[in-house]
Design a protein around this motif. Structure first.
Motif, mmCIF file in Angstrom:
data_model
loop_
_atom_site.group_PDB
_atom_site.id
_atom_site.type_symbol
_atom_site.label_atom_id
_atom_site.label_comp_id
_atom_site.label_asym_id
_atom_site.label_seq_id
_atom_site.Cartn_x
_atom_site.Cartn_y
_atom_site.Cartn_z
ATOM 1 N N ALA A 1 0.828 -1.205 0.000
ATOM 2 C CA ALA A 1 0.000 0.000 0.000
ATOM 3 C C ALA A 1 0.867 1.262 0.000
ATOM 4 O O ALA A 1 0.560 2.237 -0.696
ATOM 5 N N GLY A 2 1.950 1.251 0.788
ATOM 6 C CA GLY A 2 2.839 2.414 0.803
ATOM 7 C C GLY A 2 3.501 2.633 -0.542
ATOM 8 O O GLY A 2 3.623 3.773 -1.023
ATOM 9 N N ALA A 3 3.943 1.551 -1.184
ATOM 10 C CA ALA A 3 4.592 1.671 -2.489
ATOM 11 C C ALA A 3 3.606 2.119 -3.559
ATOM 12 O O ALA A 3 3.964 2.864 -4.479
ATOM 13 N N LEU A 4 2.355 1.687 -3.454
ATOM 14 C CA LEU A 4 1.349 2.081 -4.430
ATOM 15 C C LEU A 4 1.061 3.575 -4.360
ATOM 16 O O LEU A 4 0.658 4.191 -5.359
ATOM 17 N N ASN A 5 1.267 4.178 -3.200
ATOM 18 C CA ASN A 5 1.064 5.621 -3.031
ATOM 19 C C ASN A 5 2.295 6.442 -3.403
ATOM 20 O O ASN A 5 2.276 7.674 -3.285
ATOM 21 N N ALA A 6 3.365 5.782 -3.847
ATOM 22 C CA ALA A 6 4.617 6.485 -4.111
ATOM 23 C C ALA A 6 4.491 7.518 -5.219
ATOM 24 O O ALA A 6 5.245 8.499 -5.261
ATOM 25 N N GLY A 7 3.553 7.312 -6.135
ATOM 26 C CA GLY A 7 3.411 8.252 -7.247
ATOM 27 C C GLY A 7 2.726 9.548 -6.880
ATOM 28 O O GLY A 7 2.813 10.522 -7.638
ATOM 29 N N LEU A 8 2.063 9.597 -5.724
ATOM 30 C CA LEU A 8 1.318 10.803 -5.357
ATOM 31 C C LEU A 8 2.212 12.036 -5.190
ATOM 32 O O LEU A 8 1.879 13.101 -5.708
ATOM 33 N N PRO A 9 3.357 11.943 -4.465
ATOM 34 C CA PRO A 9 4.204 13.141 -4.364
ATOM 35 C C PRO A 9 4.690 13.641 -5.720
ATOM 36 O O PRO A 9 4.739 14.860 -5.959
ATOM 37 N N VAL A 10 5.040 12.727 -6.619
ATOM 38 C CA VAL A 10 5.481 13.136 -7.958
ATOM 39 C C VAL A 10 4.325 13.772 -8.723
ATOM 40 O O VAL A 10 4.502 14.765 -9.439
ATOM 41 N N MET A 11 3.132 13.220 -8.576
ATOM 42 C CA MET A 11 1.972 13.792 -9.246
ATOM 43 C C MET A 11 1.691 15.201 -8.744
ATOM 44 O O MET A 11 1.409 16.117 -9.533
ATOM 45 N N PHE A 12 1.792 15.405 -7.421
ATOM 46 C CA PHE A 12 1.584 16.754 -6.882
ATOM 47 C C PHE A 12 2.690 17.703 -7.336
ATOM 48 O O PHE A 12 2.436 18.890 -7.593
ATOM 49 N N ASP A 13 3.926 17.205 -7.447
ATOM 50 C CA ASP A 13 5.009 18.038 -7.983
ATOM 51 C C ASP A 13 4.707 18.446 -9.421
ATOM 52 O O ASP A 13 5.023 19.568 -9.835
ATOM 53 N N ARG A 14 4.128 17.531 -10.187
ATOM 54 C CA ARG A 14 3.726 17.868 -11.560
ATOM 55 C C ARG A 14 2.679 18.961 -11.573
ATOM 56 O O ARG A 14 2.775 19.938 -12.319
ATOM 57 N N GLU A 15 1.667 18.811 -10.726
ATOM 58 C CA GLU A 15 0.542 19.748 -10.753
ATOM 59 C C GLU A 15 0.910 21.124 -10.213
ATOM 60 O O GLU A 15 0.363 22.134 -10.668
ATOM 61 N N PHE A 16 1.843 21.164 -9.259
ATOM 62 C CA PHE A 16 2.233 22.451 -8.681
ATOM 63 C C PHE A 16 3.422 23.093 -9.392
ATOM 64 O O PHE A 16 3.851 24.176 -9.012
ATOM 65 N N GLY A 17 3.984 22.408 -10.387
ATOM 66 C CA GLY A 17 5.032 23.003 -11.197
ATOM 67 C C GLY A 17 6.449 22.760 -10.709
ATOM 68 O O GLY A 17 7.397 23.156 -11.397
ATOM 69 N N PHE A 18 6.611 22.093 -9.557
ATOM 70 C CA PHE A 18 7.971 21.877 -9.065
ATOM 71 C C PHE A 18 8.734 20.923 -9.963
ATOM 72 O O PHE A 18 9.940 21.086 -10.177
#
Length: 291
Positions: free
Chosen positions: A96-113
């Protein structure tokens, strides 16, 4: 008077040797910096780690208590349901933790970082993937340590040093493979809503279609086939066998699948193939999207 002009290509070839190409040291430095950033974010929001540790412990306590009065021998060689459940909780928590690993990268994409990061002179943009895998792997080991400790207190016992090392390797192998798939989804899907939908749809079906909660013999034939194809089962059964047998070996039979017996070594090989396939599958996608 005529003036000779050196061609631009000659100037480039003269300058190029003076510019060192990025190497392994630069890649390690980048990966370390990106991993440190993730831990700084965790330090600012420690409730993420606290909740990640408490939740599997609650599962272990509540499910163990729910089935504590079942007859001995109903769940194979396990002395009690808590001992049987421990391996499933370890693996599912890491998954479950590994499956959520993409969320920080997705938020970085959406916020422009992420765009700002990609214009930096990185030695390898694959360091983003490695940093996420190291962070999730560390989190999973912390959770696994807590689960193993509580399981020992509840009477599940404790594997020897070799067994604990193998449990760690099994967890990390699964984590790296699932983390790669999650990061691939983070780059392939349009936004975090879609990624969350995939996570919610995937989580529980893979849990119930594995041997985390019940043995294969409890399942109907069609579900036995599905569980035997589920990568989680190939992490759960070796860990469960290591808990129950101090004399384990790589030739020990850990699961009797509908299509044949699965040894400990074969289960580990399948896990390695799963993780390697996940990395190879998502690497072109990540390279294309972050190029």
């Amino acid at each position: 008077m005529s003036q000779s002009i050196t061609p631009t290509s000659n100037l480039d070839s003269a300058i190029a040797p003076a510019l060192p190409s990025p190497g392994i040291s630069e890649f390690i430095q980048e990966t370390t910096a990106l991993t440190r950033r993730l831990f700084i974010q965790l330090q600012r929001r420690p409730t993420t780690l606290v909740a990640g540790v408490i939740q599997p412990l609650m599962w272990l306590i509540l499910f163990g208590a729910l089935f504590q009065n079942v007859p001995k021998g109903l769940f194979g060689e396990s002395q009690n349901y808590g001992q049987f459940l421990g391996a499933g909780i370890i693996v599912f928590t890491a998954f479950a933790g590994a499956l959520n690993a993409g969320l920080p990268v997705m938020f970085d994409r959406e916020f422009g970082f992420l765009n700002r990061l990609l214009v930096a002179p990185l030695a390898s943009r694959f360091s983003i993937v490695v940093a996420s895998a190291l962070f999730i792997g560390t989190m999973s080991l912390i959770q696994t340590t807590a689960i193993v400790a509580l399981s020992a207190v509840l009477g599940a016992g404790l594997p020897g040093p070799g067994g604990l090392l193998l449990v760690t390797l099994i967890v990390l192998t699964l984590v790296f493979g699932v983390t790669a798939l999650s990061l691939g989804l983070a780059f392939a899907l349009p936004g975090h809503i879609e990624l969350l939908a995939v996570i919610f749809i995937t989580n529980l079906p893979l849990l119930f279609a594995s041997t985390a909660l019940v043995p294969l013999s409890f399942m109907p034939t069609w579900l036995q086939v599905v569980a035997s194809l589920n990568p989680l089962s190939y992490a759960i059964e070796p860990i469960r066998y290591i808990y129950l047998h101090s004399d384990w070996s790589f030739g020990s039979i850990v699961m009797q699948a509908p299509f044949g017996d699965i040894s400990l070594g074969l289960a580990l090989g399948i896990l390695l193939v799963f993780s390697a396939t996940a990395l190879l599958t998502i690497r072109p996608l990540i390279s294309r999207r972050i190029a």
